[in-house]
Design a protein around this motif. Structure first.
Motif, short mmCIF file in Angstrom:
data_model
loop_
_atom_site.label_atom_id
_atom_site.label_comp_id
_atom_site.label_asym_id
_atom_site.label_seq_id
_atom_site.Cartn_x
_atom_site.Cartn_y
_atom_site.Cartn_z
N MET A 1 1.19 -1.42 0.04
CA MET A 1 0.34 0.18 0.20
C MET A 1 0.92 1.73 0.00
N ILE A 2 1.94 1.46 1.26
CA ILE A 2 2.60 2.45 0.74
C ILE A 2 3.70 2.27 -0.63
N ILE A 3 3.96 1.42 -0.94
CA ILE A 3 4.42 1.51 -2.25
C ILE A 3 3.90 1.93 -3.54
N GLY A 4 1.92 1.36 -3.12
CA GLY A 4 1.14 2.08 -4.04
C GLY A 4 1.39 3.54 -3.94
N PHE A 5 0.57 4.06 -2.98
CA PHE A 5 0.81 5.95 -2.82
C PHE A 5 1.96 6.38 -3.27
N ILE A 6 3.29 6.05 -3.40
CA ILE A 6 4.38 6.35 -3.47
C ILE A 6 4.32 6.68 -4.59
N ILE A 7 4.10 5.41 -5.82
CA ILE A 7 4.24 6.00 -6.73
C ILE A 7 3.56 6.94 -7.38
N MET A 8 1.83 6.42 -6.56
CA MET A 8 0.60 6.94 -7.29
C MET A 8 0.91 8.53 -7.26
N SER A 9 0.99 8.85 -5.90
CA SER A 9 1.59 10.18 -5.76
C SER A 9 3.03 11.22 -6.73
N SER A 10 3.87 10.07 -7.26
CA SER A 10 4.90 10.92 -7.49
C SER A 10 4.31 10.90 -9.29
N VAL A 11 3.53 10.11 -9.46
CA VAL A 11 2.71 10.77 -11.01
C VAL A 11 2.17 11.83 -10.90
N TYR A 12 1.39 11.56 -10.25
CA TYR A 12 0.47 12.94 -9.51
C TYR A 12 1.27 13.98 -9.65
N CYS A 13 1.78 13.95 -8.92
CA CYS A 13 2.67 15.32 -9.02
C CYS A 13 4.07 15.83 -10.00
N GLY A 14 4.46 15.13 -10.90
CA GLY A 14 4.87 14.37 -12.10
C GLY A 14 4.26 15.04 -13.47
N ALA A 15 3.05 15.06 -13.08
CA ALA A 15 1.51 15.21 -14.16
C ALA A 15 1.53 17.07 -13.76
N ASN A 16 1.03 16.95 -13.13
CA ASN A 16 1.04 18.19 -12.19
C ASN A 16 1.84 19.57 -12.61
N TYR A 17 3.36 18.73 -12.62
CA TYR A 17 4.70 19.57 -13.17
C TYR A 17 4.69 19.60 -14.92
N TYR A 18 4.28 18.54 -15.42
CA TYR A 18 4.28 18.81 -16.20
C TYR A 18 3.39 20.40 -16.88
N ILE A 19 1.80 19.91 -16.67
CA ILE A 19 0.99 20.46 -17.37
C ILE A 19 1.80 22.68 -16.59
N ALA A 20 2.17 21.86 -15.64
CA ALA A 20 2.13 23.88 -14.83
C ALA A 20 3.57 24.08 -15.84
N ARG A 21 4.75 23.12 -16.25
CA ARG A 21 5.30 23.78 -16.83
C ARG A 21 5.17 24.45 -18.42
N LYS A 22 4.23 23.57 -19.03
CA LYS A 22 3.75 23.82 -20.65
C LYS A 22 3.31 25.31 -20.52
N LEU A 23 1.79 25.33 -19.57
CA LEU A 23 1.19 26.61 -20.06
C LEU A 23 2.76 27.93 -19.88
N TYR A 24 3.27 27.18 -18.46
CA TYR A 24 4.55 28.43 -18.49
C TYR A 24 4.98 28.63 -19.65
#
Length: 385
Positions: free
Chosen positions: A6-29
């Motif tokens: 569960m912890i590993i799954g949470f870390i993976i999902m959180s990393s993907v979510y944060c990475g996707a947000n970073y990607y969107i923020a960078r493209k908008l910038y």
């Protein structure tokens, strides 16, 4: 699932979510920098960080010791942001792929011009907001869907009209606004019986804005044999008792792994959900053989089971299975995933001539994002002959 997994799954999902947000923020910038050459990067990063924190607080709002009005505001923001996030991500990825492909086949000059990048970004933003506006508009409508099913000869004395609804998700964003229209539509169909196939609530009973008003609206449903319901995966947890009291006050008869013979014409069986969020207290899903042991095989047997993943439990002794849960994916491309996940994610299905008929509804309301893209809220009318 172990705690480590569960912890590993949470870390993976959180990393993907944060990475996707970073990607969107960078493209908008990068796009904004084409318009505003002096854009302040620090202010932009601060604004993005603030929005990201709001989404995190919106996700965990149920656990925060804050006033209900703030929880509702965070929930509203999180629900709409999720839709914007998903479509910005999808459209930016598609735009990047098309630009890469175009440059490789020399349709687009390499290096890619600022003009191409500007119009690509503008197209992504316009498409995103057009999709969100349409999705929010479409989510406020309720369609009527009709099925005619012919059973084996002589098992049904006369025509039976069933109205099926599912996935009301009371307590979700905008869920209560459509209740009155839903009841009016049901009554216009003049049903013999109304079946509510689970997920009546949205995890937390206390999230409902006006329970008394909702009760009074639901009590106006008119059907010859009444209204019967089952508990879905979102209908459990710490407020289960309040949920059950609400349903009793609304004249909705719950069938918790129980059967009832109605007017000696047919048998209705209601199943507890197989994977409830928060559990159903001391109630546990039984084996189907324990429920159907003494049923009359001479009249039709109708089963309500919230999750269509369970249809394999039923044999040719069952005439009809009623399910919901999938929302048909609710927003595109979610429907592509539900088609993969379920044997039937929507509509009428029958494996062969000896198998039960199955009806899966996309639901009468929305979960999470208050949007419908490529799917509809619906009330299902079924004529059994």
């Amino acid at each position: 699932m172990s705690a480590t997994n569960m912890i590993i799954g949470f870390i993976i999902m959180s990393s993907v979510y944060c990475g996707a947000n970073y990607y969107i923020a960078r493209k908008l910038y990068q796009w904004l920098a084409l318009i505003f050459s002096r854009i302040n990067a620090k202010i932009y990063i601060g604004a993005c960080a603030f929005i990201f924190l709001l989404t995190v607080f919106g996700f965990i709002r149920a656990f925060l010791p804050i006033p209900l009005i703030i929880k509702n505001a965070l929930g509203w923001f999180y629900a709409y942001y999720t839709g914007v996030f998903l479509y910005l991500l999808m459209y930016f990825v598609i735009a990047d792929f098309l630009i890469l492909f175009g440059s490789l086949v020399k349709i687009i000059p390499n290096p890619v011009s600022l003009r191409v990048r500007f119009y690509a970004g503008l197209t992504v933003i316009l498409l995103t907001f057009a999709t969100i506006i349409y999705g929010a508009y479409n989510a406020n409508k309720i369609n009527n869907v009709f099925y005619n099913i012919r059973l084996k000869e002589n098992v049904l004395s006369s025509e039976l009209k069933i109205v099926l609804i599912s996935d009301l998700h009371l307590g979700a964003i905008n869920s209560e606004k459509r209740l009155e229209i839903m009841v009016q539509n049901i009554n216009r169909l003049n049903p013999d019986i109304v079946c509510v196939a689970g997920d009546i609530f949205n995890d937390d009973f206390d999230a409902i804005n006006n329970p008394d008003k909702a009760i009074n609206i639901l009590k106006n449903i008119s059907a010859k044999y009444g209204v019967y319901g089952i508990l879905g995966n979102h209908d459990g947890g710490k407020t289960l008792k309040k949920m059950m009291n609400f349903l009793e006050s609304s004249n909705i008869k719950l069938l918790n792994d129980e059967s009832v013979i109605i007017d000696d014409r047919f048998i209705l069986i209601g199943r507890l959900d197989s994977k409830p969020i928060g559990g159903f207290g001391e109630m546990n899903r039984k084996k189907f053989a324990e429920i159907i042991l003494n049923e009359n095989a001479e009249i039709p047997i109708i089963v309500m089971d919230h999750n269509p993943a369970n249809i394999g439990e039923y044999g040719n002794e069952i005439s009809l299975i009623l399910a919901g849960h999938t929302h048909k994916g609710q927003i595109f491309p979610g429907n592509l995933f539900t088609k993969i996940m379920f044997v039937v994610d929507y509509g009428h299905y029958r494996k062969n001539a000896e198998s039960p008929n199955v009806i899966v509804t996309s639901g009468v309301s929305t979960w999470g994002m208050p949007m419908r893209v490529g799917t509809n809220n619906e009330i299902v009318s079924i004529i059994l002959r």
